[in-house]
Design an enzyme around this catalytic site. Sequence first.
Site, PDB file in Angstrom:
ATOM      1  N   ASP A   1       0.809  -1.238  -0.060  1.00  0.00           N
ATOM      2  CA  ASP A   1      -0.055   0.003  -0.040  1.00  0.00           C
ATOM      3  C   ASP A   1       1.117   1.387   0.040  1.00  0.00           C
ATOM      4  OD1 ASP A   1      -2.291   1.894   0.447  1.00  0.00           O
ATOM      5  OD2 ASP A   1      -3.303  -0.240   0.921  1.00  0.00           O
TER       6      ASP A   1
ATOM      7  N   HIS B   1      -2.738   3.311  -4.780  1.00  0.00           N
ATOM      8  CA  HIS B   1      -2.070   2.705  -3.292  1.00  0.00           C
ATOM      9  C   HIS B   1      -0.831   2.404  -3.733  1.00  0.00           C
ATOM     10  CE1 HIS B   1      -5.649   3.413  -0.663  1.00  0.00           C
ATOM     11  NE2 HIS B   1      -6.404   2.881  -1.615  1.00  0.00           N
TER      12      HIS B   1
ATOM     13  N   GLU C   1      -9.709   3.045  -5.370  1.00  0.00           N
ATOM     14  CA  GLU C   1      -9.308   4.394  -4.971  1.00  0.00           C
ATOM     15  C   GLU C   1      -8.038   4.790  -5.714  1.00  0.00           C
ATOM     16  OE1 GLU C   1     -10.962   4.501  -0.274  1.00  0.00           O
ATOM     17  OE2 GLU C   1      -8.759   3.515  -0.691  1.00  0.00           O
TER      18      GLU C   1
END
Length: 757
Positions: A192, A264, A327
């Site tokens: 991440d 990410h 995202e």
Amino acid sequence: MQRFLLLFLILLSGIFFSQTKLNLIPYPQKIDFQEGEFTIPKNFILDKNLPKQETEYFKKHIDKKLRFKYGKKDDAVQLIYSPFPPILSHSPSIRIPPKERYTIHISSKRITINSYTEQGYFLALQTLIQLFEQYKDLGKIPAMKIQDEPKFAWRGVHLDVSRHFFTVEEVKQYIDYLVMYKMNTFHWHLTDDQGWRIEIKKYPKLTQVGSKRKESMIGAYVDNTFDGKPYGPYFYTQEQIKEVVKYATDRHITVVPEIEMPGHALAALSAYPELACTKGPFEPATKWGVFDDVFCPKDETFTFLENVLDEVMTLFPSQYIHIGGDECPKTRWKKCAHCQELIRKNNLKDEHGLQSYFIQRIEKYVNSKGRKIIGWDEILEGGLAPNAAVMSWTGVNGGIEAAKTNHFAVMTPGSYCYFDHYQGDPATEPNAFGGFTPLDKVYSYDPIPTELNAEQAKYILGVQANLWTEYILDFKQVEYMIFPRLMALSEVAWGTSDPKNYKEFENRVVEHFKVLDKMNVNYAKSIYNISGKATAANKGVFYELSTSQNPSGIRYTLDGTDPTENSQRYENPIPVSKSLTVKSAYFENEKLKSAISSQSFFVSKTTGKSIVLEEQPSENYSFGGAFTLVDGIIGNQKQLGKTWLGFQGKDVVAIIDFGQKTPFSEVYFNTLDNKGSWIHLAKSAQIFISDDGTDFKMIKEIGKDEIFSLKGKIKLNVGNQNSKYLKIKIENAGIIPAGNPGADSKAWLFVDEIGAN
């Protein structure tokens, strides 16, 4: 007389067994109690043909007082195994292979297990371990036949080790917890923005640079506070990865690795900045949230990711490889000449199409290696890759869309399955991400959306809990967040949950706490605390209190003092007709047994009145529905899922019916500002009045600047008004601008109480 007494005791024993609910979690599909009982022997003889690895696990986890030895099948064997197909009347709604199906037949002489596979045998042993725990003090187990199998093929639990790292031994312990409750999939979130946790030999800088950060965010996101302490380097070597995978495989747990892309990616870009759209430099993120810098879809990036995946697939034999896909801001792609040329060259519609291009290219590579990809539901953007499975987290719509297009889906909506949310009153809980997901809510979840027909429902692989660790600093807190909610999800995944009988399940949970106590597990005791719920009745608000214990032990006060003295015993829902603070707690034998819960009410002329919303809130943030906006409770920033309603990309338009013409001169409401979670203040608001509920007149308008100056806590003087209806329109901020987490995505609007005085 003695013969009569003996007969009476035998009959009493039979009645006892027949009326006893087995303390099994998840509860089996079918149990038939039979005459007789199995006496637990001190010398427990095992059939020498039992699967050895699984049987050794059984021996290790059963009562230490028992002595085991192996014997022949024709001896007085207490446990035997027969690998023949059992007969099972239960017909699951999902097409799954019978490899996890088993029967247990307990007679007065022996225990016989049937299953198709050693995996089924192992699951049967988990049931036996729980039965022995329940009946070991009695020394006898009632005779019975258990016929059992799971409803869902994917029964998963996730662990994020990027935000905070956990050792190999702790990961193994986590896997053991999954085993206890018949989960079968461990989703390992390894990369991440805040850390790269897996050794990749071809790219050593991933762990040399990406496995550490200069500091970490602490406290609430809005506080923007950091600890100033270097974190890391923390990562797993490939040998450690192999060790964990073997440990899980030996326990029939599939480990699914997650390598995040295209978003990410800051930890990876910190090590190899040439893979970004801009030159950098980058560093692993110290904040939580979403960041604009992502992988650039150029050839060298795909070469890098393919090489990484080659090493990952060598380490993990799982059918699915999780590639993230969530995202991913499009900010950098919009300004990147290479990305724009790629969009033009491939006739892609826009940057969402470019995301689909990215995912599909990765999928082709993974498929070429005989594997499949699974990703968060944003991989649906721009079109789903042909063979991809979807992990539906933003709600249920991603899973519905996937299933309707013949793609497999795992249901993991945040409102039911995010174990980083609070499970009780934030005032009595350790710091958490936010939201509100108590035990009963997890237990109430049905992974098959009602929008799917029977054929489409076959594409729902199963259900999964996710544990993100932004606010989880050590393994004891990991335990606190998953227990007892793991028990609820296990029964949901097994297909035997029954929300109508939640209290019966809760009783079984309390019995399982005894086992967790022996294991020194730091489980949450939130179910002992008082739970409060505001409800509408008789055109007013009532506050209902409940507990997992005897409700007669609830005491409360209405003046804000602790309920240790001069308190009232709770009997009926408490009417809320004026502003007050209810403090409540559970007492047993006159002694305080729970934390003290507190809830303040602020009564206005809208409190308890009828309210209608033109647009409904997101499923993840809809607790209490429209009534939440008139229940007299001001929103708690830590409980986004309980005291606020959340709307993504939608305006709030609410019409409140006073019931009769009512004078007022002030209207108030709150909106929330938490950009790290994509939550933005409202852009504008308008107040309207009407006497017939059809023709409305605007009496007040407020713009963005004033809302920002008031920090979302809006109190408007609207002059002297007298109307039957009040309408309020609160405008969503729209698309999140560049430079913010979640840029180019729809903003969230959170609203709490709408009041008038």
